[in-house]
Design a protein around this motif. Structure first.
Motif, mmCIF file in Angstrom:
data_model
loop_
_atom_site.group_PDB
_atom_site.id
_atom_site.type_symbol
_atom_site.label_atom_id
_atom_site.label_comp_id
_atom_site.label_asym_id
_atom_site.label_seq_id
_atom_site.Cartn_x
_atom_site.Cartn_y
_atom_site.Cartn_z
ATOM 1 N N LYS A 202 0.831 -1.203 0.000
ATOM 2 C CA LYS A 202 0.000 0.000 0.000
ATOM 3 C C LYS A 202 0.866 1.254 0.000
ATOM 4 C CE LYS A 202 -3.218 3.081 0.829
ATOM 5 N NZ LYS A 202 -4.089 3.600 -0.250
ATOM 6 N N ALA A 203 1.869 1.257 0.845
ATOM 7 C CA ALA A 203 2.721 2.435 0.952
ATOM 8 C C ALA A 203 3.556 2.659 -0.306
ATOM 9 C CB ALA A 203 3.645 2.292 2.167
ATOM 10 N N ASN A 204 3.741 1.602 -1.093
ATOM 11 C CA ASN A 204 4.566 1.686 -2.295
ATOM 12 C C ASN A 204 3.699 1.721 -3.556
ATOM 13 O OD1 ASN A 204 7.081 2.010 -3.420
ATOM 14 N ND2 ASN A 204 7.657 -0.148 -3.338
ATOM 15 N N ASN A 205 2.520 2.323 -3.432
ATOM 16 C CA ASN A 205 1.628 2.533 -4.579
ATOM 17 C C ASN A 205 1.225 1.242 -5.277
ATOM 18 O OD1 ASN A 205 1.606 5.436 -4.369
ATOM 19 N ND2 ASN A 205 3.683 5.421 -5.207
ATOM 20 N N GLY A 206 1.073 0.182 -4.480
ATOM 21 C CA GLY A 206 0.583 -1.073 -5.035
ATOM 22 C C GLY A 206 1.646 -2.004 -5.563
ATOM 23 N N PHE A 207 2.902 -1.621 -5.526
ATOM 24 C CA PHE A 207 3.964 -2.495 -6.030
ATOM 25 C C PHE A 207 4.219 -3.634 -5.045
ATOM 26 C CE2 PHE A 207 8.413 -3.819 -6.482
ATOM 27 C CZ PHE A 207 8.417 -4.148 -7.827
ATOM 28 N N GLN A 208 4.132 -4.866 -5.539
ATOM 29 C CA GLN A 208 4.283 -6.058 -4.699
ATOM 30 C C GLN A 208 5.694 -6.614 -4.860
ATOM 31 O OE1 GLN A 208 1.079 -7.799 -6.804
ATOM 32 N NE2 GLN A 208 -0.450 -7.358 -5.247
ATOM 33 N N ASP A 209 6.490 -6.509 -3.819
ATOM 34 C CA ASP A 209 7.881 -6.931 -3.914
ATOM 35 C C ASP A 209 8.008 -8.443 -3.728
ATOM 36 O OD1 ASP A 209 7.702 -7.397 -1.135
ATOM 37 O OD2 ASP A 209 8.537 -5.441 -0.643
ATOM 38 N N MET A 210 9.242 -8.935 -3.804
ATOM 39 C CA MET A 210 9.476 -10.372 -3.722
ATOM 40 C C MET A 210 9.028 -10.937 -2.381
ATOM 41 S SD MET A 210 10.692 -12.874 -5.587
ATOM 42 C CE MET A 210 10.252 -14.513 -5.017
ATOM 43 N N ASP A 211 9.212 -10.187 -1.318
ATOM 44 C CA ASP A 211 8.785 -10.663 -0.004
ATOM 45 C C ASP A 211 7.276 -10.825 0.045
ATOM 46 O OD1 ASP A 211 9.335 -11.179 2.940
ATOM 47 O OD2 ASP A 211 7.977 -9.466 3.083
ATOM 48 N N PHE A 212 6.547 -9.917 -0.597
ATOM 49 C CA PHE A 212 5.090 -10.066 -0.659
ATOM 50 C C PHE A 212 4.722 -11.402 -1.302
ATOM 51 C CE2 PHE A 212 1.104 -9.998 -2.895
ATOM 52 C CZ PHE A 212 0.224 -9.481 -1.974
ATOM 53 N N TRP A 213 5.339 -11.722 -2.442
ATOM 54 C CA TRP A 213 4.953 -12.942 -3.144
ATOM 55 C C TRP A 213 5.397 -14.199 -2.405
ATOM 56 C CZ3 TRP A 213 1.029 -13.031 -5.954
ATOM 57 C CH2 TRP A 213 0.618 -11.861 -6.574
ATOM 58 N N ASN A 214 6.509 -14.114 -1.697
ATOM 59 C CA ASN A 214 6.888 -15.250 -0.852
ATOM 60 C C ASN A 214 5.830 -15.496 0.222
ATOM 61 O OD1 ASN A 214 9.304 -16.269 -1.953
ATOM 62 N ND2 ASN A 214 10.488 -14.621 -1.020
ATOM 63 N N ASN A 215 5.349 -14.423 0.837
ATOM 64 C CA ASN A 215 4.305 -14.556 1.856
ATOM 65 C C ASN A 215 2.991 -15.042 1.251
ATOM 66 O OD1 ASN A 215 4.855 -13.529 4.799
ATOM 67 N ND2 ASN A 215 6.107 -12.238 3.458
ATOM 68 N N TYR A 216 2.622 -14.493 0.122
ATOM 69 C CA TYR A 216 1.372 -14.855 -0.535
ATOM 70 C C TYR A 216 1.352 -16.340 -0.882
ATOM 71 C CZ TYR A 216 -2.267 -14.994 -4.143
ATOM 72 O OH TYR A 216 -3.376 -15.327 -4.886
ATOM 73 N N LEU A 217 2.385 -16.805 -1.575
ATOM 74 C CA LEU A 217 2.406 -18.197 -2.023
ATOM 75 C C LEU A 217 2.498 -19.166 -0.847
ATOM 76 C CD1 LEU A 217 4.667 -17.689 -5.142
ATOM 77 C CD2 LEU A 217 2.270 -18.405 -5.173
ATOM 78 N N SER A 218 3.241 -18.794 0.179
ATOM 79 C CA SER A 218 3.319 -19.662 1.357
ATOM 80 C C SER A 218 1.982 -19.728 2.084
ATOM 81 C CB SER A 218 4.410 -19.158 2.312
ATOM 82 O OG SER A 218 5.690 -19.293 1.729
ATOM 83 N N TYR A 219 1.312 -18.602 2.190
ATOM 84 C CA TYR A 219 0.043 -18.562 2.914
ATOM 85 C C TYR A 219 -1.020 -19.416 2.236
ATOM 86 C CZ TYR A 219 -4.150 -16.742 5.192
ATOM 87 O OH TYR A 219 -5.334 -16.629 5.883
ATOM 88 N N PHE A 220 -1.060 -19.402 0.914
ATOM 89 C CA PHE A 220 -2.101 -20.131 0.196
ATOM 90 C C PHE A 220 -1.697 -21.552 -0.177
ATOM 91 C CE2 PHE A 220 -3.677 -15.799 -0.317
ATOM 92 C CZ PHE A 220 -4.997 -15.994 0.046
ATOM 93 N N ALA A 221 -0.556 -22.008 0.281
ATOM 94 C CA ALA A 221 -0.119 -23.383 0.029
ATOM 95 C C ALA A 221 -0.442 -24.270 1.225
ATOM 96 C CB ALA A 221 1.378 -23.422 -0.242
ATOM 97 N N GLY A 222 -0.733 -25.541 0.946
ATOM 98 C CA GLY A 222 -0.858 -26.503 2.024
ATOM 99 C C GLY A 222 0.490 -26.782 2.648
ATOM 100 N N ASP A 223 1.523 -26.844 1.809
ATOM 101 C CA ASP A 223 2.898 -27.047 2.257
ATOM 102 C C ASP A 223 3.788 -26.067 1.483
ATOM 103 O OD1 ASP A 223 5.451 -27.818 2.888
ATOM 104 O OD2 ASP A 223 5.182 -29.937 2.422
#
Length: 334
Positions: A202-223
């Motif tokens: 949000k603070a970076n005008n919507g730009f999703q960095d690598m850490d965001f995608w690591n968190n996203y993919l881990s959160y929505f994975a079973g493992d």
């Protein structure tokens, strides 16, 4: 989870799961902390992504004024599997499954326009082209008369609409973690690292960095260990594509659910649900709901308790085995 964080997650998932695109929001103190050390947004053009990711199987076709990236692999005379990706994803969702099946099936995949290596969406296309036009245009141009539709997340929504509209084309549906109702987020419990990554976005005008995608993919994975570093890097790259003016114009949408309910009731094609039951967003209750809505279809179900929202990303080989078993031996004879 707070309402503000629910809105933040809806903004991320919205373009692909077909919910209204909402602005990122997070508590003000979190936004202030996130702004302290923001990475510089580094977007990639479609041309840069193509230079990096196109391969010998990549093909391009202009349909209704938009350039569509697709792959058409396997024997020409074999049964056709049309595989469509879902949330914030690309046709690479199906890489592992395709590798396992393409010697015995003709497998067609495409990047939904606005994503992956497909072209950008003009004002004219956004105003005049419907999501189903792209799917129908592609398979018709390729001379396909019968197919099995395989979709994950909102890709499955596209399949239900296609089966309702073209019952002579769609022999069967195979759906993974596909929404059938407007999706709610208030039941989700996100780890602090994901909350922080969302606030930073949000603070970076919507730009999703690598850490965001690591968190996203881990959160929505079973493992989370099943999601490779290569896949994580690809999600980061494809989702830092230069932002689209019409990000959900050609994504099949549930919307408020009213028209979707009408369309789902028309579906008569035998349907297999391959459900990641560790999905925090669409668990077994969502599989039960889609079973009710597809009331005219014969439904088979496989619930995988160790798998999350993107089964083909986590267990592509297993999905391939289940697809083959259903197509070759498990489909009801109606």
């Amino acid at each position: 989870m707070s309402r503000l964080l629910a809105l933040a997650l809806a903004s991320t998932l919205g373009p692909a799961l077909s919910f209204a695109a909402l602005s990122f929001a997070a508590p003000l103190h979190a936004q202030g902390a996130a702004a302290a050390a923001l990475p510089k947004p580094e977007y990639l053009t479609v041309e840069q992504l193509r230079a990096k990711y196109r391969d010998p199987a990549s093909r391009f076709m202009t349909i209704k004024g938009v350039e569509v990236h697709y792959k058409d692999e396997g024997p020409r005379g074999a049964p056709v599997l049309l595989m469509v990706h879902g949330s914030v994803s690309t046709l690479r969702t199906w890489d592992a499954t395709t590798a396992r099946l393409k010697t015995r099936y003709r497998i067609i995949r495409f990047d939904i326009p606005g994503y992956g290596l497909s072209g950008r969406i003009s004002d004219e296309v956004a105003a005049n082209v419907q999501p189903l036009d792209i799917t129908e245009g592609l398979v018709d141009a390729l001379g396909v008369k019968k197919l099995t539709f395989v979709g994950v997340s909102s890709g499955g929504t596209m399949g239900m609409y296609l089966a309702a509209h073209r019952p002579e084309l769609v022999e069967r549906l195979i759906l993974s973690n596909t929404p059938s109702d407007p999706v709610k987020y208030d039941h989700l419990v996100m780890p602090q690292s994901f909350i922080d990554a969302t606030a930073r976005t949000k603070a970076n005008n919507g730009f999703q960095d690598m850490d965001f995608w690591n968190n996203y993919l881990s959160y929505f994975a079973g493992d989370p260990k099943r999601i490779s570093a290569k896949t994580r890097a690809e999600y980061y790259d494809f989702n830092r594509r230069v932002p689209e003016k019409y990000p959900i114009a050609l994504v099949a949408r549930i919307g408020d659910g009213k028209q979707a309910t009408i369309e789902m009731a028309k579906v008569k094609a035998p349907t297999l649900l391959l459900w990641g039951n560790a999905d925090p967003l669409l668990p077994e209750a969502a599989a039960n709901a889609i079973t009710r809505y597809l009331g005219s279809a014969t439904i088979s179900r496989v619930l995988m308790n160790d798998v999350g929202h993107y089964p083909p990303l986590e267990v592509g080989d297993r999905i391939a085995q289940l697809i083959a078993a259903y197509v070759e031996a498990g489909t009801p004879k109606l």
